[in-house]
Design an enzyme around this catalytic site. Structure first.
Site, mmCIF file in Angstrom:
data_model
loop_
_atom_site.group_PDB
_atom_site.id
_atom_site.type_symbol
_atom_site.label_atom_id
_atom_site.label_comp_id
_atom_site.label_asym_id
_atom_site.label_seq_id
_atom_site.Cartn_x
_atom_site.Cartn_y
_atom_site.Cartn_z
ATOM 1 C CB THR A 39 -48.003 -5.840 -9.876
ATOM 2 O OG1 THR A 39 -48.547 -6.162 -8.589
ATOM 3 C CG2 THR A 39 -47.019 -4.687 -9.721
ATOM 4 N N GLY A 40 -48.547 -3.729 -12.390
ATOM 5 C CA GLY A 40 -47.913 -3.237 -13.605
ATOM 6 C C GLY A 40 -48.752 -2.189 -14.306
ATOM 7 C CB THR A 42 -50.838 -3.808 -19.039
ATOM 8 O OG1 THR A 42 -49.570 -3.550 -19.646
ATOM 9 C CG2 THR A 42 -51.885 -4.044 -20.119
ATOM 10 C CD GLU A 117 -46.724 -9.857 -10.573
ATOM 11 O OE1 GLU A 117 -47.056 -8.744 -10.966
ATOM 12 O OE2 GLU A 117 -45.736 -10.467 -11.047
HETATM 13 C C1 5RP Z 1 -44.762 -7.220 -12.309
HETATM 14 C C2 5RP Z 1 -45.096 -7.923 -13.569
HETATM 15 C C3 5RP Z 1 -45.854 -7.162 -14.581
HETATM 16 O O1 5RP Z 1 -47.102 -7.745 -14.745
HETATM 17 C C4 5RP Z 1 -45.094 -7.191 -15.867
HETATM 18 O O2 5RP Z 1 -43.819 -6.619 -15.632
HETATM 19 C C5 5RP Z 1 -45.813 -6.413 -16.968
HETATM 20 O O3 5RP Z 1 -45.909 -5.072 -16.603
HETATM 21 P P1 5RP Z 1 -46.397 -3.956 -17.595
HETATM 22 O O4 5RP Z 1 -47.844 -4.203 -17.844
HETATM 23 O O5 5RP Z 1 -46.112 -2.683 -16.874
HETATM 24 O O6 5RP Z 1 -45.570 -4.070 -18.855
HETATM 25 O O7 5RP Z 1 -44.806 -9.076 -13.764
HETATM 26 O O8 5RP Z 1 -43.971 -8.005 -11.468
#
Ligand code: 5RP
Length: 255
Positions: A39-40, A42, A117
């Site tokens: 999730t997120g 990236t 996750e």
């Molecule tokens: C979600 C997460 C994400 O992987 C983490 O916050 C990184 O997100 P991003 O790639 O948007 O910076 O742990 O619960």
């Protein structure tokens, strides 16, 4: 949320790095795999690339989403999905992180999906993290450590965490789940996909022994999960302005 000295970059530059890391991590993906989909912002690029390869290159994979947001994204891209219960053991999970240290230990949960996750990563034979170079830190904790807690007794849990955490422990507020988006956003606590709350704990860069802190926090009654991922990540695909580095953990499952 506090993060240790990010490099001065504009939004477009950061987005380009996320995209490069997310796409590069797809070199770990091959047909026949059961994949944990993180999730997120990236890993979103990883999922988009997997969708493209399914459509254009006949890639055959099955995904297990770690959040409702990822499920919506993957469904829209035509990625076949199963729940973790249906899928059983997974070949690989690809996910983002808020911080990673030299021992491939992580803080996750900035997007509030840490519980799913962690379950998905724990069911995988290997885990690859995708990140831009602002996520690389010598010591974890500059990013506030997220915990998922139940909604009934979160104040008691917060008070107990106050005795463990050197800085403030705050109830996360903000966006509701997708189906609740019609509600006003700001005054309400953030609600996870599991119907829990998130406490963000400001440790500062002091988390030298994340495994011990993880156990201590999990021993507090009412804590559902903590965003410390220890011994789970086997490689980090990190984009810098000059190159994309794939760092594989020595002695890890991808070594
Ligand atoms: C979600 C997460 C994400 O992987 C983490 O916050 C990184 O997100 P991003 O790639 O948007 O910076 O742990 O619960």
């Amino acid at each position: 949320m506090m993060r240790g000295a990010p490099p001065a970059r504009n939004v477009d530059e950061v987005e380009a790095l996320k995209r490069e890391a997310g796409i590069a991590a797809c070199s770990f993906v091959s047909s026949g795999m059961r994949l944990g989909l993180g999730t997120g912002s990236t890993v979103r690029y990883t999922i988009l690339e997997i969708g493209r390869r399914i459509a254009e290159e006949a890639l055959e994979v099955i995904g297990v989403p770690t959040s409702e947001a990822t499920r919506h994204l993957a469904e829209g891209l035509g990625i076949p999905l199963l729940s973790l219960e249906e899928a059983g053991e997974l070949d690989l999970t690809i996910d983002g992180a808020d911080e990673f240290d030299p021992d491939f230990q992580l803080i996750k949960g900035g997007g509030g999906a840490l519980t799913r996750e962690k379950r998905v990563a724990a069911s995988s034979r290997a885990m690859v993290v995708v990140a831009d170079d602002s996520k690389q830190v010598p010591v974890l904790g500059g990013f506030d450590l997220p915990l998922e807690v139940g909604t009934d007794d979160w104040e008691r849990v917060r008070d107990e965490l106050d005795t463990i955490c050197p800085g403030p422990v705050s109830l996360r507020r903000g966006i509701y789940r997708l189906e609740d988006m019609k509600l006003p956003l700001e005054p309400y606590p953030y609600l996870t996909d599991n119907g829990g709350y998130i406490l963000d704990c400001e440790f500062g860069p002091t988390i030298f022994e994340p495994d011990q802190l993880e156990q201590l926090i999990l021993s507090v009654e009412g804590v559902v999960e903590v965003g410390l991922f220890v011994g789970m990540c086997d490689a980090v695909v990190m984009a810098t302005p000059s190159e994309v580095l794939t760092m594989v953990k020595q002695g890890g499952r991808l070594d």
